[in-house]
Design a protein around this motif. Structure first.
Motif, mmCIF file in Angstrom:
data_model
loop_
_atom_site.group_PDB
_atom_site.id
_atom_site.type_symbol
_atom_site.label_atom_id
_atom_site.label_comp_id
_atom_site.label_asym_id
_atom_site.label_seq_id
_atom_site.Cartn_x
_atom_site.Cartn_y
_atom_site.Cartn_z
ATOM 1 N N LYS A 1 -26.490 -40.223 71.937
ATOM 2 C CA LYS A 1 -25.816 -39.086 71.319
ATOM 3 C C LYS A 1 -26.785 -38.478 70.315
ATOM 4 C CE LYS A 1 -21.678 -37.696 68.756
ATOM 5 N NZ LYS A 1 -20.428 -38.150 68.086
ATOM 6 N N THR A 2 -27.266 -37.271 70.597
ATOM 7 C CA THR A 2 -28.312 -36.665 69.773
ATOM 8 C C THR A 2 -27.913 -35.254 69.350
ATOM 9 O OG1 THR A 2 -29.502 -35.731 71.668
ATOM 10 C CG2 THR A 2 -30.071 -37.991 71.003
ATOM 11 N N ASP A 3 -28.634 -34.761 68.362
ATOM 12 C CA ASP A 3 -28.405 -33.396 67.899
ATOM 13 C C ASP A 3 -29.677 -32.898 67.231
ATOM 14 O OD1 ASP A 3 -27.070 -31.025 67.434
ATOM 15 O OD2 ASP A 3 -26.257 -31.675 65.509
ATOM 16 N N ARG A 4 -29.837 -31.589 67.265
ATOM 17 C CA ARG A 4 -30.973 -30.959 66.594
ATOM 18 C C ARG A 4 -30.432 -29.901 65.648
ATOM 19 N NH1 ARG A 4 -36.639 -29.520 69.430
ATOM 20 N NH2 ARG A 4 -37.800 -29.025 67.530
ATOM 21 N N SER A 5 -30.866 -29.957 64.413
ATOM 22 C CA SER A 5 -30.358 -29.027 63.416
ATOM 23 C C SER A 5 -31.522 -28.458 62.617
ATOM 24 C CB SER A 5 -29.363 -29.739 62.495
ATOM 25 O OG SER A 5 -28.747 -28.824 61.632
ATOM 26 N N TYR A 6 -31.208 -27.660 61.625
ATOM 27 C CA TYR A 6 -32.229 -27.031 60.795
ATOM 28 C C TYR A 6 -31.777 -27.021 59.346
ATOM 29 C CZ TYR A 6 -33.977 -25.303 65.268
ATOM 30 O OH TYR A 6 -34.449 -25.219 66.547
ATOM 31 N N CYS A 7 -32.745 -26.923 58.467
ATOM 32 C CA CYS A 7 -32.458 -26.760 57.045
ATOM 33 C C CYS A 7 -32.677 -25.303 56.660
ATOM 34 C CB CYS A 7 -33.362 -27.650 56.195
ATOM 35 S SG CYS A 7 -33.079 -29.422 56.415
ATOM 36 N N ALA A 8 -31.816 -24.798 55.800
ATOM 37 C CA ALA A 8 -31.975 -23.435 55.306
ATOM 38 C C ALA A 8 -33.123 -23.378 54.304
ATOM 39 C CB ALA A 8 -30.681 -22.961 54.660
ATOM 40 N N LEU A 9 -33.620 -22.173 54.069
ATOM 41 C CA LEU A 9 -34.636 -21.940 53.052
ATOM 42 C C LEU A 9 -33.988 -21.301 51.830
ATOM 43 C CD1 LEU A 9 -37.508 -20.565 55.320
ATOM 44 C CD2 LEU A 9 -37.074 -22.927 54.614
ATOM 45 N N VAL A 10 -34.716 -21.289 50.715
ATOM 46 C CA VAL A 10 -34.122 -20.820 49.465
ATOM 47 C C VAL A 10 -33.647 -19.378 49.579
ATOM 48 C CG1 VAL A 10 -34.590 -20.323 47.039
ATOM 49 C CG2 VAL A 10 -35.405 -22.452 48.040
ATOM 50 N N HIS A 11 -34.382 -18.541 50.313
ATOM 51 C CA HIS A 11 -33.970 -17.133 50.364
ATOM 52 C C HIS A 11 -32.634 -16.962 51.075
ATOM 53 C CE1 HIS A 11 -35.715 -17.238 54.445
ATOM 54 N NE2 HIS A 11 -35.047 -16.120 54.688
ATOM 55 N N HIS A 12 -32.236 -17.934 51.897
ATOM 56 C CA HIS A 12 -30.924 -17.853 52.531
ATOM 57 C C HIS A 12 -29.803 -18.003 51.501
ATOM 58 C CE1 HIS A 12 -33.268 -19.431 56.205
ATOM 59 N NE2 HIS A 12 -33.101 -18.127 56.330
ATOM 60 N N GLN B 1 -29.048 -14.760 50.138
ATOM 61 C CA GLN B 1 -28.360 -13.918 51.113
ATOM 62 C C GLN B 1 -26.904 -14.327 51.288
ATOM 63 O OE1 GLN B 1 -30.784 -14.365 54.592
ATOM 64 N NE2 GLN B 1 -32.491 -13.165 53.763
ATOM 65 N N GLY B 2 -26.505 -15.365 50.562
ATOM 66 C CA GLY B 2 -25.116 -15.804 50.615
ATOM 67 C C GLY B 2 -24.835 -16.840 51.670
ATOM 68 N N HIS B 3 -25.895 -17.439 52.252
ATOM 69 C CA HIS B 3 -25.692 -18.415 53.315
ATOM 70 C C HIS B 3 -26.544 -19.654 53.048
ATOM 71 C CE1 HIS B 3 -23.670 -15.291 55.566
ATOM 72 N NE2 HIS B 3 -24.731 -14.517 55.447
ATOM 73 N N THR B 4 -25.984 -20.807 53.295
ATOM 74 C CA THR B 4 -26.761 -22.041 53.309
ATOM 75 C C THR B 4 -26.242 -22.918 54.425
ATOM 76 O OG1 THR B 4 -25.283 -23.248 51.830
ATOM 77 C CG2 THR B 4 -27.102 -22.023 50.804
ATOM 78 N N HIS B 5 -27.049 -23.858 54.818
ATOM 79 C CA HIS B 5 -26.621 -24.896 55.739
ATOM 80 C C HIS B 5 -26.386 -26.147 54.897
ATOM 81 C CE1 HIS B 5 -25.876 -26.521 59.578
ATOM 82 N NE2 HIS B 5 -27.001 -27.201 59.715
ATOM 83 N N GLY B 6 -26.098 -27.260 55.535
ATOM 84 C CA GLY B 6 -25.871 -28.492 54.783
ATOM 85 C C GLY B 6 -27.123 -29.051 54.167
ATOM 86 N N CYS B 7 -28.262 -28.505 54.565
ATOM 87 C CA CYS B 7 -29.559 -28.982 54.089
ATOM 88 C C CYS B 7 -30.365 -27.783 53.622
ATOM 89 C CB CYS B 7 -30.267 -29.711 55.232
ATOM 90 S SG CYS B 7 -32.025 -30.007 54.986
#
Length: 616
Positions: free
Chosen positions: A280-291, A294-300
């Protein structure tokens, strides 16, 4: 049978004892169940955890949330950066009566983070052990500390291991104590030096680094987090995966989750894991500071680049944007800007304090300083605390003038030679004065002045509502401290929380670092508890070698500037409460005769005091 038992005295006694013991056991059990456990508290941050451990910047109007995955390769144009600025002197926020109240519960303690702790009790989840890789010779800085705190808030790990090439360093003046805070307050932090095999991580390319991370995690299962990452939301269900990866394409900045024993060989790659249908695998991404802006972040969130590689608590104190709110949420447990708030149910006592260690002749500046306390600040009485009285003609003139003498009290006090078992060098009178001053504020409160500081304006009713007040020092000799705090003029209420914390930091003394205990370490308290100490930039102007440095101008750290020659001090009678000559005393204030024939700012200060005292 029962009658026979009760006819036996010894048997009746045994049964009675058994009944009493049973009753006591039941009562104790009920007390244990019904009585709330007092939470353990930690020092580095300033208030209790508020609500959820998720930092939600993506809330919709209906209260729902949406995961916004921002890939690292997206545009970073027009990224706002942290504004490096000092806090203003207008401060207001909630006051806390008890110093213990301001200390944050352990982030990993069930009472402080119950939702995360309960989620950990899931069978078959990856072990919540977190691993960091630390390369090079460098300091463990504030950004790094916030990253670990974010992990404590969101994962509540069983253990954190920092694998290091070289131990994280601390600067010579002990500003970067962030790792020491973690070592002191988090019981399961393990520092582990890389062996010859793992140290290849610090010299290798991304493929080598990734391979080594996977091998470390494969041993017992766990989570790799880079020191550039802040975890904002990390649901326990992520640990249900056998493998999850959220790294930048060209680096190992991000995080990885791996179940124990998943690797089929030491050379197993991330692509092989992701395409293994048995996992069971998944691929995700981390947001950058400029996000964030812009009013958006991810969990990382990846916190790096621009000014985000190196910043300080002062940069987020009043930073009224999304990043400031986020950083405060991690550090202080609240997005609110934390400032001192006055309370007028109790005022700063109208009494003055001065410290005089070692005796000696009262000079004219000391004389003017004492008079300014009495006739400019208009305190009821000035207490001079010391092991010997002042001497000389000026002291004799005070003693022979009843209206002055009756409001000046000499309090005998032995010079301190140690505190909390820490020895104080006999030559370090400034440190002795620091210790006595804090003790006076804890026991009595009031208004304190060094003997080389002269008041030109008294305190207002509004001023006297604050618990503890001081100003920044002008000197720039304490890098990497962003600032330091000068208590040569200060005031506060009896037993205020800041004074208690100040004295508690004196458990660590550095006699070899001038000013560490009295001006540098208090700044560290201010960083963690900005709502407990009001910094008043207009409380004093410090003058060194007859060059004066008002704290409210932009370049007050510039020792080559003399602000007596520009317009910075044009309105000194209204702009500042006192002038403070740390070295040497100004020539115009050598004695009364010299003062009468002198002109200029320093002479005007002396004349103001003599006139206020009715001596001219």
């Amino acid at each position: 049978m029962w009658a026979e038992l009760f006819r036996s005295t010894s048997t009746r006694q045994n049964i009675l004892r058994l009944a009493i013991v049973s009753l006591i056991a039941i009562v104790i059990a009920m007390m244990f169940i019904s009585t709330p456990r007092r939470p353990i508290r930690m020092l580095p941050v300033a208030n209790d955890v508020v609500g959820s451990t998720t930092f939600d910047f993506d809330s919709k109007e209906d209260g729902s949330t949406e995961d916004v995955i921002m890939k690292p390769e997206e545009s970073q144009d027009d990224i706002p950066v942290v504004e490096t600025r000092r806090s203003s002197s207008e401060l207001s926020d909630a006051k806390l009566k008890d110093a213990q109240v301001v200390q944050l519960k352990y982030l990993w303690d069930k009472s402080a983070n119950s939702s995360v702790q309960e989620e950990k009790l899931q069978e078959g989840y990856v072990t919540p052990n977190v691993h960091y890789m630390w390369c090079g010779q460098k300091w463990f800085e504030y950004r790094d500390y916030l990253g670990v705190v974010s992990v404590l808030r969101t994962i509540a790990p069983d253990k954190i291991t920092i694998h290091y090439e070289y131990p994280p360093g601390v600067d010579k003046l002990h500003y970067h104590q962030w790792l020491d805070y973690l070592k002191h307050d988090y019981p399961y932090l393990e520092m582990k030096q890389m062996d010859e095999y793992l140290v290849r991580f610090c010299q290798g390319d991304r493929a080598t680094q990734l391979q080594l991370i996977l091998q470390v995690l494969n041993e017992e299962g766990g989570i790799y987090v880079s020191h550039t990452v802040w975890l904002l939301d990390f649901p326990a269900k992520k640990r249900a995966y056998d493998f999850e990866i959220a790294l930048e394409p060209d680096s190992v900045d991000g995080y990885i989750v791996l179940r124990r024993g998943v690797l089929t060989s030491p050379n197993t790659t991330q692509d092989e894991l992701l395409h293994d249908t048995s996992l069971k695998t998944d691929r995700s991404y981390c947001a950058l500071v400029h996000h964030v802006f812009q009013g958006h972040t991810h969990g990382c969130l990846l916190v790096k680049g621009e000014r985000f590689d190196h910043f300080y608590p002062m940069d987020i104190w009043e930073l009224d944007n999304a990043f400031g709110k986020l950083a405060r949420k991690i550090f202080y447990g609240t997005e609110e800007i934390r400032k001192p708030k006055p309370s007028y149910d109790e005022l700063v006592p109208n009494i003055g304090h001065m410290v005089w260690i070692g005796g000696g002749k009262m000079d004219f500046v000391f004389y003017l300083s004492l008079l300014s306390m009495l006739y400019v600040v208009k305190v009821d009485v000035v207490y001079i605390h010391g092991d010997q009285p002042p001497s000389g003609s000026l002291w004799e003139s005070i003693d022979s003038t009843p209206r002055i003498r009756d409001r000046v009290k000499l309090i005998r006090r032995t010079a301190p030679t140690q505190i909390y078992q820490g020895e104080i060098e006999p030559y370090y009178r400034a440190l002795m004065s620091d210790l006595i001053r804090v003790d006076l504020m804890i026991n009595y409160g009031g208004i304190y002045a060094d003997t080389d500081a002269i008041w030109v304006k008294g305190l207002s009713y509004a001023d006297r509502g604050y618990d503890a007040v001081a100003s920044y020092d002008w000197v720039d000799w304490s890098w990497p401290y962003p600032d330091s705090v000068n208590f040569g003029l200060s005031y506060g209420k009896k037993n205020a929380p800041f004074w208690q914390l100040f004295r508690d930091t004196m458990r660590t003394l550095h006699n070899d670092i001038h000013g560490f205990t009295g001006v540098m370490n208090p700044y560290k308290i201010l960083e963690r508890y900005p709502h407990l100490l009001r910094i008043d930039r207009h409380l004093q102007v410090i003058c060194y070698e007859e060059k004066c440095h008002p704290i409210w101008v932009n370049d007050y750290h510039n020792m080559s500037r003399d602000h007596t020659t520009d317009n910075s001090l044009y309105n000194w009678r209204e702009d500042v409460n006192a002038l403070h000559w740390t070295h040497p005393n100004p020539k115009a204030l050598a004695n009364e005769t010299t003062l009468r024939h002198s002109t200029g700012l320093f002479a005007d200060v002396g004349k103001l005091v003599m006139e206020a005292a009715g001596l001219w």
